[in-house]
Design a protein around this motif. Structure first.
Motif, short mmCIF file in Angstrom:
data_model
loop_
_atom_site.label_atom_id
_atom_site.label_comp_id
_atom_site.label_asym_id
_atom_site.label_seq_id
_atom_site.Cartn_x
_atom_site.Cartn_y
_atom_site.Cartn_z
N THR A 2 -3.60 -5.88 13.96
CA THR A 2 -3.30 -5.17 12.71
C THR A 2 -3.57 -3.70 12.92
OG1 THR A 2 -5.51 -5.55 11.86
CG2 THR A 2 -3.84 -7.15 11.24
N THR A 55 -0.08 -2.33 2.91
CA THR A 55 0.19 -3.76 2.72
C THR A 55 -0.09 -4.53 4.01
OG1 THR A 55 2.51 -3.64 3.42
CG2 THR A 55 2.04 -3.18 1.09
N LYS A 58 1.77 -6.79 5.32
CA LYS A 58 3.00 -6.86 6.11
C LYS A 58 3.16 -5.61 6.98
CE LYS A 58 8.01 -7.27 5.56
NZ LYS A 58 9.12 -7.34 4.60
N SER A 59 2.92 -4.44 6.41
CA SER A 59 3.03 -3.19 7.16
C SER A 59 1.95 -3.12 8.25
CB SER A 59 2.90 -1.99 6.24
OG SER A 59 3.99 -1.92 5.36
#
Length: 112
Positions: free
Chosen positions: A7, A20, A22-23
């Protein structure tokens, strides 16, 4: 082999904070992801391994801006650096006039 998902807290293209999940998982905010997708459309001149190498170069932060359209890119083995732009590169392939993945990475980063 590390199977944990990576991440990111900041966009790999512009450096802005990613909010987010997802990002953060993708490493790009929605706008930068869209720019990269648009740049990736005319890929007919590139081989699949070149596309993968260009994406890896960006994700690893191994290509940094030097001037407005000129970048410094690190070689695959990390021993050399090249000046690259969307249409030229100082790597062996670029000096022969062949399109290289460094040029593709520069195109992806500059896509607007």
């Amino acid at each position: 082999m590390n199977t944990a998902a990576t991440t990111h807290t900041h966009c790999l293209r512009c450096g802005r904070t990613l909010h987010t999940a997802k990002s953060q998982a993708a490493g790009y905010g929605p706008t930068c992801a869209r720019h990269i997708r648009r740049a990736a459309v005319p890929l007919a001149d590139y081989k699949p391994h070149q596309i993968a190498s260009a994406r890896e170069l960006i994700e690893d932060g191994a290509i940094i801006p030097l001037r407005s359209v000129v970048f410094i890119a690190v070689s695959t083995d990390g021993t050399e650096t090249y000046k690259t732009a969307p249409n030229a590169c100082t790597c062996k392939a670029g000096l022969k006039g062949t399109r290289c993945y460094h040029q593709l990475a520069a195109r992806m980063l500059l896509a607007a």
